[in-house]
Design a protein around this motif. Structure first.
Motif, PDB file in Angstrom:
ATOM      1  N   TYR A 222       0.728  -1.042   0.061  1.00 32.76           N
ATOM      2  CA  TYR A 222      -0.164  -0.038   0.011  1.00 32.76           C
ATOM      3  C   TYR A 222       0.548   1.321   0.155  1.00 32.76           C
ATOM      4  N   ARG A 223       1.951   1.382   0.949  1.00 27.06           N
ATOM      5  CA  ARG A 223       2.798   2.440   0.933  1.00 27.06           C
ATOM      6  C   ARG A 223       4.264   2.066   1.072  1.00 27.06           C
ATOM      7  N   THR A 224       4.894   2.941   0.401  1.00 22.32           N
ATOM      8  CA  THR A 224       6.341   2.302   0.173  1.00 22.32           C
ATOM      9  C   THR A 224       7.346   3.758   0.449  1.00 22.32           C
ATOM     10  N   GLY A 225       8.377   3.640   1.783  1.00 20.91           N
ATOM     11  CA  GLY A 225       9.142   4.913   1.745  1.00 20.91           C
ATOM     12  C   GLY A 225      10.447   4.251   2.176  1.00 20.91           C
ATOM     13  N   PRO A 226      11.115   5.498   2.481  1.00 22.60           N
ATOM     14  CA  PRO A 226      12.671   4.942   3.104  1.00 22.60           C
ATOM     15  C   PRO A 226      12.759   3.930   4.164  1.00 22.60           C
ATOM     16  N   PHE A 227      11.684   3.851   5.025  1.00 21.12           N
ATOM     17  CA  PHE A 227      11.589   3.125   6.257  1.00 21.12           C
ATOM     18  C   PHE A 227      10.520   2.462   6.484  1.00 21.12           C
ATOM     19  N   LEU A 228       9.556   2.276   5.330  1.00 23.55           N
ATOM     20  CA  LEU A 228       8.267   1.815   5.733  1.00 23.55           C
ATOM     21  C   LEU A 228       7.847   0.951   4.514  1.00 23.55           C
ATOM     22  N   ASP A 229       7.379  -0.374   4.797  1.00 24.42           N
ATOM     23  CA  ASP A 229       6.594  -1.202   3.574  1.00 24.42           C
ATOM     24  C   ASP A 229       5.277  -1.326   4.320  1.00 24.42           C
ATOM     25  N   GLU A 230       4.278  -0.511   3.946  1.00 21.65           N
ATOM     26  CA  GLU A 230       3.319  -0.674   4.860  1.00 21.65           C
ATOM     27  C   GLU A 230       2.306  -1.805   4.033  1.00 21.65           C
ATOM     28  N   ILE A 231       2.245  -2.952   4.591  1.00 20.48           N
ATOM     29  CA  ILE A 231       1.533  -3.956   4.258  1.00 20.48           C
ATOM     30  C   ILE A 231       0.375  -4.379   5.111  1.00 20.48           C
ATOM     31  N   ILE A 232      -0.899  -4.025   4.547  1.00 24.36           N
ATOM     32  CA  ILE A 232      -1.843  -4.129   5.292  1.00 24.36           C
ATOM     33  C   ILE A 232      -2.614  -5.378   5.179  1.00 24.36           C
ATOM     34  N   GLU A 233      -2.598  -6.284   5.892  1.00 24.38           N
ATOM     35  CA  GLU A 233      -3.495  -7.883   5.542  1.00 24.38           C
ATOM     36  C   GLU A 233      -4.867  -7.560   6.316  1.00 24.38           C
ATOM     37  N   TYR A 234      -5.706  -8.131   5.524  1.00 24.55           N
ATOM     38  CA  TYR A 234      -7.243  -8.049   5.914  1.00 24.55           C
ATOM     39  C   TYR A 234      -7.881  -9.205   5.371  1.00 24.55           C
ATOM     40  N   ASN A 235      -8.511  -9.691   6.271  1.00 25.58           N
ATOM     41  CA  ASN A 235      -9.197 -11.135   5.729  1.00 25.58           C
ATOM     42  C   ASN A 235      -8.481 -12.086   4.855  1.00 25.58           C
ATOM     43  N   GLY A 236      -7.197 -12.039   5.417  1.00 19.64           N
ATOM     44  CA  GLY A 236      -6.126 -13.122   4.666  1.00 19.64           C
ATOM     45  C   GLY A 236      -5.908 -12.649   3.378  1.00 19.64           C
ATOM     46  N   GLN A 237      -6.198 -11.249   2.943  1.00 22.79           N
ATOM     47  CA  GLN A 237      -5.539 -10.740   1.786  1.00 22.79           C
ATOM     48  C   GLN A 237      -4.747  -9.364   2.071  1.00 22.79           C
ATOM     49  N   LEU A 238      -3.817  -9.322   0.991  1.00 21.61           N
ATOM     50  CA  LEU A 238      -2.938  -8.165   1.292  1.00 21.61           C
ATOM     51  C   LEU A 238      -3.512  -7.023   0.539  1.00 21.61           C
ATOM     52  N   THR A 239      -3.344  -5.775   1.148  1.00 18.31           N
ATOM     53  CA  THR A 239      -3.990  -4.604   0.532  1.00 18.31           C
ATOM     54  C   THR A 239      -3.190  -3.877  -0.288  1.00 18.31           C
ATOM     55  N   SER A 240      -3.741  -3.721  -1.486  1.00 20.02           N
ATOM     56  CA  SER A 240      -2.640  -2.689  -2.519  1.00 20.02           C
ATOM     57  C   SER A 240      -3.428  -1.307  -2.680  1.00 20.02           C
ATOM     58  N   SER A 241      -3.160  -0.622  -3.678  1.00 22.66           N
ATOM     59  CA  SER A 241      -3.672   0.535  -4.003  1.00 22.66           C
ATOM     60  C   SER A 241      -4.340   0.486  -5.448  1.00 22.66           C
ATOM     61  N   ALA A 242      -4.971   1.557  -5.664  1.00 19.37           N
ATOM     62  CA  ALA A 242      -5.698   1.527  -7.039  1.00 19.37           C
ATOM     63  C   ALA A 242      -4.536   1.487  -8.214  1.00 19.37           C
ATOM     64  N   PRO A 243      -5.257   0.402  -8.870  1.00 18.72           N
ATOM     65  CA  PRO A 243      -4.028  -0.073  -9.884  1.00 18.72           C
ATOM     66  C   PRO A 243      -3.795   1.201 -11.172  1.00 18.72           C
TER      67      PRO A 243
END
Length: 891
Positions: free
Chosen positions: A592-613
């Motif tokens: 979902y979000r990618t930064g210098p110190f962050l890989d925001e990986i949001i798991e919800y109901n067994g799925q990984l959240t991405s962003s609008a394609p």
């Protein structure tokens, strides 16, 4: 302090005399639409300690200065021939700007007739900012001038404040605490800092102070980070559906049991588990009821709210509270809360007392006392007269007091009074004397005096440096010494050269030219250099102010701004996209979000959240600007995998149509106050119009990439994919009754989920088929007719995210009404592609008009705008506002 500081003073003096006089330029007044926030350039920025500033030159009743949300304000006051000139509205000629770039601004003003000042402000790096003023006497007589720079921190007090090097510098420690989102994401941060203010001259006098104009000394917000949240009430305040985000200190909250007046909590109650005030800079409040003593009943609590800026209030009783919950205030001017005002402190032989203006028809006054840093106010006295003298008033222990009127009316507490003397900048300026040391200072000021003969000029400089609190203080001075003397002209020339690539056409009106320049400045300003896990430059949503949600790194939907930015710096735009591809999962997932110190990986109901394609579409559009084949090859290989991830993980019923997955509300971008999400159901229950349109554009873009790369067989497959999806979109989402596109129930592809036709809500996503090119000319004409209906979507300032006819519509809400620039840009593109050039131009003009108006008023670019009123919210200095430039370029 080591003696190597003295050469630095010499360098500052050299800086002051080595600059050439600025060229003659046309200055623009405070009423011009100029973005006026500044942060270090890409090459000289860093993530962990990074200070930006907003130029305060437009609010008439404040001094000129450079302000930051948590880092303090640097201001300037004058005395000319004995006359104090403090606020801008007292100036003979108010400030105006000649040139403004992401990291520097040149401006001029006359605080008094005949005293001409040309100023430069340059954020050299994330830790060093430089002010330089050239003062010239153009009158026919000598002028005696006092120049009084000051520093004020309304966020928290400063510590260990000292003067050094023959009064040439102040040194102090201070805090900038991260918000809860940053802490939860485990992003590294520096919250304890030190600063130095270095002047080019030796001060004749200086003073410290602990209170601001019109306000008594205020306590630091207290917190108990080591205590776990027990029973927290949190929420926001609203005024006619508008979310209030007034600055901290402009609202009061009172929690009490009307039947048991012994204890109360206020907006000064400590938050548990988080280093934050009870009301933060964004208007979110948190009241920890655990601050009440054990055994105190929480069954009959009453909550009162007063907004001091707008004089509106709310009061309600939520009933039994057994667990943390959200409670919002809905303030109005019909609710009246009686309060005490005009509190004054009195000291007689070190004995402390205070008084206030009497309240008519009063029964009595309840006096509550708080011992710091406890969070609880306890009733200590009920008095009839409008004054009070505490029994224990020696001042040896910091105590706070509030007064609550009692009578047959609703009331709220007074401002808090501390049992410490008030020392304000205003008082020092008026009396020309002040303490050389006080407890809990919030700022300091210095006075520099000189006389200018007719025609004489001189230069004065101020440099601020910031470092981690553990750093040796000498390194802070050395960081300044290493860059001085500095050639402003060199950096100004570099900026001119960079932005000459995107100079606005001369035939544009001045307002539009300034909007265009401002958007470029803001976009460039949010770019950061490679560091941490980021091998290439990346962006933040905002540099000043910083807020956690926007400070973690990149998200696809913000990257739409690269479609404009690539015209300014093609390599930087391509590198920003590489941030995503380099951390892509083997299965194609991009977090979902990618930064210098962050890989925001949001798991919800067994799925990984991405962003609008929008990934492949953005990459293809950037290639069309840069023509960089290597970039295209890289992105094609990454994009194929990303497309496969979506098609394989977002089609749970296997019918070829996709629904949002993971944390579907976040993934859809429309992450709050969406009519269908809020009033019908969770997004994953519906086949999605917007998602499938996006996937059409992803496949179309991959087809074009494949053709350029000579992969003709793969291009045929991508063509088959988007043609198949186009047929499904038209067959499934189009409603013949209303001539519009709606989401459908995933189970049966109907427009019904809970109630008949409850999915038929006229939302902005129904126009995305224009952008995706999935409709024939007849349907396009029908959509444009609906789009240009002023009762629904063709509003004064652009296209709202929800039809104005919908009962859920709120022009100052979130995704239920405001103008969001990325979606307006997509529709703009659709209008152009279908030949509706006049409508596209008019849409651009409508959006630009409100952006220009807001820039004139507050000199900022915002997250979204009202389609109906001259209003913007909620986050300023917001990255994707820059897409207006692509609309202007393509207009």
């Amino acid at each position: 302090m080591k003696k190597n500081f003295l050469p630095l003073v010499f360098l500052l003096g050299f800086l002051s005399c080595s600059q050439n006089a600025p060229e003659k330029v046309q200055f623009s007044s405070k009423d011009e639409p100029i973005y006026a926030t500044y942060a270090a350039g890409l090459e000289r920025s860093q993530y962990l300690i990074d200070q930006g500033y907003e130029f305060q030159y437009f609010e008439a009743h404040k001094p000129l200065g450079f302000n930051s949300q948590k880092g303090g304000q640097m201001g300037l006051v004058f005395k000319v021939d004995g006359i104090l000139i403090s606020d801008i509205d007292q100036y003979f000629r108010q400030p105006s700007i000649s040139e403004s770039f992401p990291d520097m601004v040149n401006f001029s003003f006359q605080p008094a007739q005949g005293l001409e000042i040309n100023g430069d402000f340059f954020v050299f790096s994330s830790t060093v900012a430089i002010q330089q003023y050239e003062l010239m006497n153009s009158s026919g007589k000598p002028m005696k001038i006092s120049l009084i720079p000051f520093f004020q921190n309304d966020y928290r007090t400063v510590r260990d404040l000292k003067t050094f090097a023959r009064n040439n510098a102040f040194h102090f420690f201070h805090e900038k605490y991260p918000d809860g989102w940053s802490v939860n994401q485990k992003i590294p941060y520096k919250d304890s800092l030190q600063s130095v203010l270095v002047f080019s001259d030796a001060a004749k006098d200086w003073s410290f102070f602990n209170s601001a104009s019109g306000r008594a000394a205020q306590p630091d917000f207290a917190f108990f980070e080591d205590r776990k949240q027990k029973l927290q009430i949190y929420g926001r305040a609203y005024d006619k559906k508008e979310r209030l985000a007034e600055p901290r200190g402009s609202a009061r909250i009172l929690v009490r049991d009307p039947g048991n007046p012994k204890y109360i909590l206020t907006e000064n109650a400590p938050v548990w588990g988080l280093r934050a005030p009870a009301i933060d800079e964004d208007g979110l409040f948190r009241i920890e009821l655990g601050n009440f003593p054990d055994g105190f009943s929480l069954h009959n609590l009453e909550f009162s709210y007063l907004n001091l800026t707008r004089n509106i209030a709310d009061i309600f009783s939520p009933g039994l509270l057994e667990s943390s919950k959200r409670i919002d205030f809905h303030a109005s001017d019909s609710v009246r809360l009686v309060r005490v005002s005009g509190i004054e402190k009195h000291w007689h032989d070190s004995v402390f007392s205070f008084s206030w203006e009497p309240v008519p028809d009063i029964e009595s006054y309840l006096i509550y006392q708080r011992s710091y840093a406890d969070g609880l106010y306890e009733l200590v006295k009920e008095v009839k007269d409008a004054s009070f003298q505490p029994e224990n008033n020696s001042g040896e222990r910091l105590m706070g007091y509030v007064v609550l009127p009692k009578g047959d009316f609703a009331s709220i507490h007074s401002e808090e009074i501390l049992n410490v003397p008030d020392h304000s900048l205003d008082r020092w300026l008026a009396e020309e004397k002040g303490p050389a040391h006080i407890e809990n200072p919030t700022g300091m000021a210095a006075k520099f005096e000189f006389t200018l003969k007719p025609g004489e000029s001189r230069t004065f400089s101020i440099v601020r440096g910031i470092a981690d609190h553990k750093a040796d203080s000498d390194s802070l001075y050395q960081a300044i010494g290493d860059i001085l003397p500095i050639d402003f002209g060199k950096y100004r020339a570099e900026n001119r050269s960079l932005f000459a690539k995107v100079a606005p056409p001369e035939e544009w009106d001045k307002d539009t030219q300034w909007l265009y320049k401002s958007a470029w400045n803001m976009m460039r300003q949010v770019m950061m250099p490679a560091e941490g896990k980021a091998k290439h430059n990346y962006y933040l949503f905002s540099r000043e102010p910083t807020w956690g949600w926007g400070h973690g790194g990149q998200v696809f939907h913000e990257s739409i701004t690269m479609l404009a930015y690539a015209h300014l710096d093609p390599q930087s735009a391509m590198n920003s996209q590489r941030i995503f591809s380099e951390r892509q999962y083997e299965n194609g997932y991009i977090n979902y979000r990618t930064g210098p110190f962050l890989d925001e990986i949001i798991e919800y109901n067994g799925q990984l959240t991405s962003s609008a394609p929008w990934y492949n579409w953005l990459n293809w559009e950037i290639y069309l600007i840069t023509k960089d084949r290597k970039f295209l090859e890289e992105m094609y290989n990454s994009g194929r995998k990303f497309y496969d991830f979506y098609t394989q993980n977002r089609d749970s019923d296997g019918d070829g149509l996709l629904e949002w997955g993971g944390h579907a509300i976040l993934e859809s971008v429309r992450d709050a106050n969406v009519a269908v999400w809020d009033e019908v159901g969770w997004p994953a229950n519906f086949e999605s119009v917007d998602l499938n349109c996006m996937m059409v554009m992803e496949a179309k873009s991959l087809e074009q990439m494949a053709l350029v790369l000579g992969k003709n067989d793969e291009a045929k497959q991508w063509r088959t994919d988007h043609q198949t999806r186009i047929r499904l979109i038209n067959d499934t989402f189009w409603d013949e009754e209303n001539d519009f596109f709606y989401n459908v129930n995933k189970t049966d592809n109907s427009f019904t989920f809970n109630r008949p036709n409850d999915l038929k809500r006229d939302e902005i996503i129904g126009f995305l088929p224009l952008w995706a090119g999935v409709v024939d000319e007849d349907r396009a004409r029908t959509l444009v007719e609906k789009l240009t209906n002023p009762n629904q979507f063709w509003r004064k300032h652009g296209i709202p995210s929800l039809s104005a006819k919908d009962p859920y519509y709120n022009d100052k809400g979130y995704w239920n009404g405001p103008v969001w620039l990325p979606w307006n840009y997509l529709i703009f593109r659709g209008l152009k592609d279908y030949g509706y050039h006049q409508e596209a131009a008019e849409l651009t003009d409508r959006v630009a008009a409100v952006m220009i108006s807001q820039l004139k008023q507050n000199h900022n670019l915002w997250e979204f705008y009202s389609p109906d009123q001259d209003w913007a919210g909620y986050h300023k200095t917001y990255i994707w506002a820059e897409i207006i430039n692509r609309m202007l370029m393509d207009r």
